[in-house]
Scaffold this motif. Structure first.
Motif, PDB file in Angstrom:
ATOM      1  N   GLU A  44     -17.548  33.359  -2.494  1.00  0.00           N
ATOM      2  CA  GLU A  44     -18.675  32.769  -1.705  1.00  0.00           C
ATOM      3  C   GLU A  44     -19.505  32.091  -2.616  1.00  0.00           C
ATOM      4  OE1 GLU A  44     -20.754  35.933   0.538  1.00  0.00           O
ATOM      5  OE2 GLU A  44     -19.181  36.240   2.187  1.00  0.00           O
ATOM      6  N   LEU A  45     -19.802  32.572  -3.925  1.00  0.00           N
ATOM      7  CA  LEU A  45     -20.680  31.887  -4.942  1.00  0.00           C
ATOM      8  C   LEU A  45     -20.021  30.710  -5.340  1.00  0.00           C
ATOM      9  CD1 LEU A  45     -22.871  31.851  -6.682  1.00  0.00           C
ATOM     10  CD2 LEU A  45     -21.610  33.133  -8.324  1.00  0.00           C
ATOM     11  N   LEU A  46     -18.430  30.685  -5.479  1.00  0.00           N
ATOM     12  CA  LEU A  46     -17.917  29.542  -6.016  1.00  0.00           C
ATOM     13  C   LEU A  46     -17.907  28.457  -4.933  1.00  0.00           C
ATOM     14  CD1 LEU A  46     -14.828  31.034  -7.974  1.00  0.00           C
ATOM     15  CD2 LEU A  46     -16.702  29.736  -9.097  1.00  0.00           C
ATOM     16  N   GLN A  47     -17.852  28.736  -3.614  1.00  0.00           N
ATOM     17  CA  GLN A  47     -17.790  28.023  -2.533  1.00  0.00           C
ATOM     18  C   GLN A  47     -19.177  27.225  -2.437  1.00  0.00           C
ATOM     19  OE1 GLN A  47     -17.058  30.025   1.306  1.00  0.00           O
ATOM     20  NE2 GLN A  47     -15.919  28.047   2.181  1.00  0.00           N
ATOM     21  N   ASN A  48     -19.880  28.090  -2.315  1.00  0.00           N
ATOM     22  CA  ASN A  48     -21.442  27.422  -2.541  1.00  0.00           C
ATOM     23  C   ASN A  48     -21.645  26.442  -3.621  1.00  0.00           C
ATOM     24  OD1 ASN A  48     -22.172  29.134  -0.173  1.00  0.00           O
ATOM     25  ND2 ASN A  48     -23.097  30.495  -1.331  1.00  0.00           N
ATOM     26  N   ILE A  49     -21.260  26.703  -4.701  1.00  0.00           N
ATOM     27  CA  ILE A  49     -21.341  25.686  -5.830  1.00  0.00           C
ATOM     28  C   ILE A  49     -20.392  24.644  -5.699  1.00  0.00           C
ATOM     29  CG2 ILE A  49     -20.634  25.575  -8.237  1.00  0.00           C
ATOM     30  CD1 ILE A  49     -21.336  28.378  -8.612  1.00  0.00           C
ATOM     31  N   PHE A  53     -21.967  20.631  -5.259  1.00  0.00           N
ATOM     32  CA  PHE A  53     -21.269  19.777  -6.228  1.00  0.00           C
ATOM     33  C   PHE A  53     -20.923  18.265  -5.390  1.00  0.00           C
ATOM     34  CE2 PHE A  53     -21.965  22.373  -9.802  1.00  0.00           C
ATOM     35  CZ  PHE A  53     -22.237  21.473 -10.738  1.00  0.00           C
ATOM     36  N   VAL A  54     -20.183  18.819  -4.224  1.00  0.00           N
ATOM     37  CA  VAL A  54     -19.607  17.952  -3.463  1.00  0.00           C
ATOM     38  C   VAL A  54     -20.530  16.852  -2.793  1.00  0.00           C
ATOM     39  CG1 VAL A  54     -18.455  17.370  -1.377  1.00  0.00           C
ATOM     40  CG2 VAL A  54     -17.410  18.950  -3.131  1.00  0.00           C
ATOM     41  N   PHE A  55     -21.723  17.744  -2.351  1.00  0.00           N
ATOM     42  CA  PHE A  55     -22.954  17.081  -1.641  1.00  0.00           C
ATOM     43  C   PHE A  55     -23.610  15.935  -2.713  1.00  0.00           C
ATOM     44  CE2 PHE A  55     -27.243  16.954  -0.695  1.00  0.00           C
ATOM     45  CZ  PHE A  55     -27.303  16.218   0.462  1.00  0.00           C
ATOM     46  N   SER A  56     -23.535  16.503  -3.785  1.00  0.00           N
ATOM     47  CA  SER A  56     -24.375  15.783  -4.979  1.00  0.00           C
ATOM     48  C   SER A  56     -23.646  14.437  -5.283  1.00  0.00           C
ATOM     49  CB  SER A  56     -24.739  16.431  -6.253  1.00  0.00           C
ATOM     50  OG  SER A  56     -25.520  17.827  -6.012  1.00  0.00           O
ATOM     51  N   TYR A  57     -22.346  14.393  -5.638  1.00  0.00           N
ATOM     52  CA  TYR A  57     -21.632  13.546  -5.596  1.00  0.00           C
ATOM     53  C   TYR A  57     -21.426  12.426  -4.437  1.00  0.00           C
ATOM     54  CZ  TYR A  57     -20.031  15.279 -10.016  1.00  0.00           C
ATOM     55  OH  TYR A  57     -19.883  15.611 -11.433  1.00  0.00           O
ATOM     56  N   LEU A  58     -21.511  12.980  -3.317  1.00  0.00           N
ATOM     57  CA  LEU A  58     -21.628  11.940  -1.890  1.00  0.00           C
ATOM     58  C   LEU A  58     -22.786  11.324  -1.963  1.00  0.00           C
ATOM     59  CD1 LEU A  58     -20.177  14.282   0.885  1.00  0.00           C
ATOM     60  CD2 LEU A  58     -19.485  12.000   0.152  1.00  0.00           C
ATOM     61  N   ARG A  59     -24.028  12.200  -2.153  1.00  0.00           N
ATOM     62  CA  ARG A  59     -25.205  11.637  -2.166  1.00  0.00           C
ATOM     63  C   ARG A  59     -25.552  10.480  -2.898  1.00  0.00           C
ATOM     64  NH1 ARG A  59     -29.520  12.915  -5.403  1.00  0.00           N
ATOM     65  NH2 ARG A  59     -28.395  14.467  -6.379  1.00  0.00           N
TER      66      ARG A  59
END
Length: 142
Positions: A44-49, A53-59
């Motif tokens: 779960e921790l890795l999934q959240n991380i 990161f995906v959201f940050s790069y998309l943003r």
């Protein structure tokens, strides 16, 4: 001369072999075993991380006007996949279908609601969140 050099070479070779063995032991010590609960928490921790990161790069690649839309889409997809939101409920929220069996709209709401909005509001009552123990979402309007 030659005997001393061979002794030095042997000692040096022994030191190198000992260091390699120590490094191998250290590598084996770094492997950590997880119990079922710890493994679940780790995943779960890795999934959240990864999600962050995906959201940050998309943003970074989006125009400002599109950031809220993409953030909402990503958040809703995460909620559906985690089971926090049912796909049927999300479909009703996004598409806002008209309730074909909506009761007549009360006179008091005609000032600020159209017939279409009333039918859409009634369709939201199919979602458990909009139903309460005292009645439906539109109970006080009727």
């Amino acid at each position: 001369g030659d005997g001393e050099e061979r002794d030095k070479a042997d000692r040096l070779e022994d030191d190198v072999l000992e260091e390699e063995e120590e490094e191998e032991e250290e590598e084996h010590e770094e492997i950590i075993g997880f119990s079922g609960k710890e493994l679940t928490q780790r995943v779960e921790l890795l999934q959240n991380i990864v999600t962050l990161f995906v959201f940050s790069y998309l943003r970074r690649g989006l125009l400002d006007k599109d950031k809220l839309t993409v953030a909402s889409m990503l958040a809703l997809r995460i909620l559906v996949r985690s089971g926090a939101v049912e796909p049927h409920a999300l479909n009703i929220l996004i598409r806002a279908p008209l309730d074909p069996q909506a009761p007549p709209m009360p006179e008091s709401t005609r000032v600020w609601l159209t017939e279409q909005q009333w039918a859409q509001l009634k369709s939201l009552e199919q979602i458990a969140v909009f139903k309460s123990s005292t009645g439906a979402l539109t109970q006080n309007l009727e």
